[in-house]
Design a protein around this motif. Sequence first.
Motif, PDB file in Angstrom:
ATOM      1  N   GLU A  25       0.805  -1.227   0.000  1.00  0.00           N
ATOM      2  CA  GLU A  25       0.000   0.000   0.000  1.00  0.00           C
ATOM      3  C   GLU A  25       0.838   1.277   0.000  1.00  0.00           C
ATOM      4  O   GLU A  25       0.343   2.360   0.306  1.00  0.00           O
ATOM      5  N   HIS A  26       2.109   1.157  -0.334  1.00  0.00           N
ATOM      6  CA  HIS A  26       2.982   2.321  -0.467  1.00  0.00           C
ATOM      7  C   HIS A  26       3.584   2.342  -1.869  1.00  0.00           C
ATOM      8  O   HIS A  26       3.624   1.323  -2.559  1.00  0.00           O
ATOM      9  N   TYR A  27       4.091   3.525  -2.274  1.00  0.00           N
ATOM     10  CA  TYR A  27       4.568   3.741  -3.643  1.00  0.00           C
ATOM     11  C   TYR A  27       6.033   4.159  -3.621  1.00  0.00           C
ATOM     12  O   TYR A  27       6.430   5.026  -2.834  1.00  0.00           O
ATOM     13  N   TYR A  28       6.802   3.530  -4.521  1.00  0.00           N
ATOM     14  CA  TYR A  28       8.250   3.707  -4.501  1.00  0.00           C
ATOM     15  C   TYR A  28       8.771   4.057  -5.886  1.00  0.00           C
ATOM     16  O   TYR A  28       8.467   3.382  -6.868  1.00  0.00           O
ATOM     17  N   CYS A  29       9.566   5.120  -5.934  1.00  0.00           N
ATOM     18  CA  CYS A  29      10.276   5.549  -7.139  1.00  0.00           C
ATOM     19  C   CYS A  29      11.722   5.120  -6.988  1.00  0.00           C
ATOM     20  O   CYS A  29      12.404   5.513  -6.033  1.00  0.00           O
ATOM     21  N   PHE A  30      12.204   4.293  -7.935  1.00  0.00           N
ATOM     22  CA  PHE A  30      13.586   3.821  -7.898  1.00  0.00           C
ATOM     23  C   PHE A  30      14.436   4.666  -8.839  1.00  0.00           C
ATOM     24  O   PHE A  30      14.034   4.940  -9.976  1.00  0.00           O
ATOM     25  N   HIS A  31      15.607   5.036  -8.371  1.00  0.00           N
ATOM     26  CA  HIS A  31      16.533   5.854  -9.155  1.00  0.00           C
ATOM     27  C   HIS A  31      17.941   5.478  -8.713  1.00  0.00           C
ATOM     28  O   HIS A  31      18.278   5.526  -7.534  1.00  0.00           O
ATOM     29  N   GLY A  32      18.780   5.098  -9.690  1.00  0.00           N
ATOM     30  CA  GLY A  32      20.070   4.547  -9.315  1.00  0.00           C
ATOM     31  C   GLY A  32      19.853   3.292  -8.484  1.00  0.00           C
ATOM     32  O   GLY A  32      18.972   2.484  -8.776  1.00  0.00           O
ATOM     33  N   HIS A  33      20.618   3.110  -7.418  1.00  0.00           N
ATOM     34  CA  HIS A  33      20.367   1.974  -6.524  1.00  0.00           C
ATOM     35  C   HIS A  33      19.587   2.415  -5.285  1.00  0.00           C
ATOM     36  O   HIS A  33      19.526   1.686  -4.286  1.00  0.00           O
ATOM     37  N   ASN A  34      18.960   3.595  -5.382  1.00  0.00           N
ATOM     38  CA  ASN A  34      18.165   4.126  -4.284  1.00  0.00           C
ATOM     39  C   ASN A  34      16.679   4.129  -4.629  1.00  0.00           C
ATOM     40  O   ASN A  34      16.279   3.895  -5.762  1.00  0.00           O
ATOM     41  N   PHE A  35      15.867   4.415  -3.614  1.00  0.00           N
ATOM     42  CA  PHE A  35      14.432   4.592  -3.839  1.00  0.00           C
ATOM     43  C   PHE A  35      13.912   5.719  -2.961  1.00  0.00           C
ATOM     44  O   PHE A  35      14.517   6.053  -1.926  1.00  0.00           O
ATOM     45  N   THR A  36      12.798   6.296  -3.399  1.00  0.00           N
ATOM     46  CA  THR A  36      12.112   7.347  -2.655  1.00  0.00           C
ATOM     47  C   THR A  36      10.633   6.999  -2.590  1.00  0.00           C
ATOM     48  O   THR A  36      10.019   6.708  -3.616  1.00  0.00           O
ATOM     49  N   ARG A  37      10.066   7.012  -1.403  1.00  0.00           N
ATOM     50  CA  ARG A  37       8.635   6.725  -1.250  1.00  0.00           C
ATOM     51  C   ARG A  37       7.841   8.012  -1.455  1.00  0.00           C
ATOM     52  O   ARG A  37       8.225   9.077  -0.944  1.00  0.00           O
ATOM     53  N   PHE A  38       6.730   7.919  -2.197  1.00  0.00           N
ATOM     54  CA  PHE A  38       5.949   9.112  -2.520  1.00  0.00           C
ATOM     55  C   PHE A  38       4.459   8.820  -2.414  1.00  0.00           C
ATOM     56  O   PHE A  38       4.025   7.657  -2.448  1.00  0.00           O
ATOM     57  N   HIS A  39       3.676   9.879  -2.301  1.00  0.00           N
ATOM     58  CA  HIS A  39       2.214   9.759  -2.284  1.00  0.00           C
ATOM     59  C   HIS A  39       1.723   9.700  -3.720  1.00  0.00           C
ATOM     60  O   HIS A  39       2.111  10.547  -4.549  1.00  0.00           O
ATOM     61  N   PRO A  40       0.849   8.741  -4.077  1.00  0.00           N
ATOM     62  CA  PRO A  40       0.490   8.566  -5.486  1.00  0.00           C
ATOM     63  C   PRO A  40      -0.407   9.659  -6.061  1.00  0.00           C
ATOM     64  O   PRO A  40      -0.536   9.765  -7.279  1.00  0.00           O
ATOM     65  N   VAL A  41      -1.025  10.465  -5.216  1.00  0.00           N
ATOM     66  CA  VAL A  41      -1.890  11.542  -5.716  1.00  0.00           C
ATOM     67  C   VAL A  41      -1.140  12.871  -5.771  1.00  0.00           C
ATOM     68  O   VAL A  41      -1.180  13.578  -6.774  1.00  0.00           O
ATOM     69  N   SER A  42      -0.424  13.188  -4.709  1.00  0.00           N
ATOM     70  CA  SER A  42       0.255  14.487  -4.638  1.00  0.00           C
ATOM     71  C   SER A  42       1.730  14.409  -5.012  1.00  0.00           C
ATOM     72  O   SER A  42       2.347  15.435  -5.307  1.00  0.00           O
ATOM     73  N   GLY A  43       2.304  13.209  -4.973  1.00  0.00           N
ATOM     74  CA  GLY A  43       3.739  13.081  -5.192  1.00  0.00           C
ATOM     75  C   GLY A  43       4.572  13.473  -3.989  1.00  0.00           C
ATOM     76  O   GLY A  43       5.804  13.467  -4.041  1.00  0.00           O
ATOM     77  N   GLU A  44       3.904  13.807  -2.883  1.00  0.00           N
ATOM     78  CA  GLU A  44       4.604  14.268  -1.689  1.00  0.00           C
ATOM     79  C   GLU A  44       5.548  13.195  -1.158  1.00  0.00           C
ATOM     80  O   GLU A  44       5.223  12.013  -1.131  1.00  0.00           O
ATOM     81  N   VAL A  45       6.714  13.627  -0.732  1.00  0.00           N
ATOM     82  CA  VAL A  45       7.706  12.743  -0.130  1.00  0.00           C
ATOM     83  C   VAL A  45       7.799  13.079   1.350  1.00  0.00           C
ATOM     84  O   VAL A  45       8.094  14.215   1.716  1.00  0.00           O
ATOM     85  N   SER A  46       7.526  12.089   2.198  1.00  0.00           N
ATOM     86  CA  SER A  46       7.609  12.296   3.645  1.00  0.00           C
ATOM     87  C   SER A  46       8.649  11.342   4.212  1.00  0.00           C
ATOM     88  O   SER A  46       8.658  10.161   3.884  1.00  0.00           O
ATOM     89  N   GLY A  47       9.501  11.843   5.059  1.00  0.00           N
ATOM     90  CA  GLY A  47      10.512  10.989   5.673  1.00  0.00           C
ATOM     91  C   GLY A  47      11.883  11.245   5.095  1.00  0.00           C
ATOM     92  O   GLY A  47      12.098  12.145   4.276  1.00  0.00           O
ATOM     93  N   ASP A  48      12.812  10.439   5.534  1.00  0.00           N
ATOM     94  CA  ASP A  48      14.215  10.606   5.175  1.00  0.00           C
ATOM     95  C   ASP A  48      14.535   9.784   3.926  1.00  0.00           C
ATOM     96  O   ASP A  48      14.775   8.572   3.998  1.00  0.00           O
ATOM     97  N   TYR A  49      14.526  10.427   2.769  1.00  0.00           N
ATOM     98  CA  TYR A  49      14.794   9.747   1.493  1.00  0.00           C
ATOM     99  C   TYR A  49      15.798  10.576   0.700  1.00  0.00           C
ATOM    100  O   TYR A  49      15.923  11.775   0.931  1.00  0.00           O
ATOM    101  N   PRO A  50      16.533   9.927  -0.238  1.00  0.00           N
ATOM    102  CA  PRO A  50      16.411   8.534  -0.690  1.00  0.00           C
ATOM    103  C   PRO A  50      17.038   7.539   0.277  1.00  0.00           C
ATOM    104  O   PRO A  50      17.816   7.909   1.161  1.00  0.00           O
TER     105      PRO A  50
END
Length: 434
Positions: A197-222
């Motif tokens: 139930e969470h959404y993840y954008c992968f870039h390089g060997h890292n990932f960033t979790r985001f909200h699927p409607v707003s794209g908001e990133v909450s927390g310590d990422y990547p």
Amino acid sequence: MELFTKTLFLCLALALTNGAPVQPQDAAVNAAALPDRCAGIEFDAITPDEKGNMLFFKGSHLWTGYRGPAQPSNESFKELDDLHNIGHVDAAFRMHNPENPDDHDHIYFFQSYLNFFLIYYNHTLEDGYPKEIQEDFPGIPTHLDAAVECPKGECIADSVLFFKGNDVHVYDVSTKTVKTKTWSHLPVCTSATRWLEHYYCFHGHNFTRFHPVSGEVSGDYPKDARRYFMTCPNFGHGGHYKVRKCSEAKIDAIATDDAGKSYIFAGPIYMRLDTHRDGLHAFPITKAWKEVTSGVDAVFFYTNKIYLIKGDQVYIYKTAAHYTLIEGYPKTLKEELGIEGHVDAAFVCPNEHTVHVIQGQTMRAVDLTATPRAETQVVPMPLSDIDAARCSAEGIHLFKGSQYYNYESPMMLALSKIAPVPQNITKAMIGCEE
């Protein structure tokens, strides 16, 4: 059918390249040894399959699950890399469309270099594919970077998010309309996936979790994907629990909340059972309930709260998005439930206000609406050494080792003088391996 598919691949490849030979971008990968995802590579696409197994694509190879080596993609999907080395998958997702069973849970692979996509179910290519992307997805651009499904409730409607650069094209599965957003704050995603139930954008060997409607990133990422989405030496977040065989299963607690979220607890870990479509994954209990550091003896839900019992202590958390320990807890069993002694298991039946606490060969009923709480009934049981208990629409299941005992209701359990015939625990019940 196989000849038709090969011909369709060939015609499409020639048409889209004006008859010029295809120059695959992943030729170097094919010529080299199997890629090692623990070396820190950038994935081309990530998606769960129809059974919840996560697929990770890189060049003409894929990994199935969170551990193990790569394999050629066409060992699992024979049409990939079949002609002109076109097995490079640029984007992938699992369709969420429960109103259309012929499409729901099917796996979509996109090859942007040739501008086509394929649909698979149970590793079998659907008739009529590949197709050009715009045939089924009007308004979606070519040369995609990533894609991920988004069910209604998490998005406004059942949707697919297509990523190209910083633009996100939100495709409504029902209306076939597209809305485009620009999320410049999010890294350019080379792959994306939905998991638990969470959404993840992968870039390089890292990932960033985001909200699927707003794209908001909450927390310590990547964050480094090797610590969370694969098993690598010198990496990890404490979730390297090996699922037991059903014949060897032993759990400490099992419980389901009012929203249908179902959990099992075993030693220092827990697993969500209702998210089996995303695969089953173990997490340390302290990840969700950080104050509970030594496992649990029993767990139950009541009025949007989870009760975790360990020793003579009761921890109560609010079941919000993030579990929050209620001020003043833990308290002793005597303070909270009016009982003393070791607890083997506990359960609350749906829409009831009584917790049934199992201690040895005794079951105690405690009225959760009373103040102070105290036992209202004490009955002997024909069983002892119970590991866990659950009450659902299917009745009461008492778990003991790799078996369970089924009772129709608490009353039938209280009246029982002889234990019923035990049944073997199944994968569908607790996610064990058969």
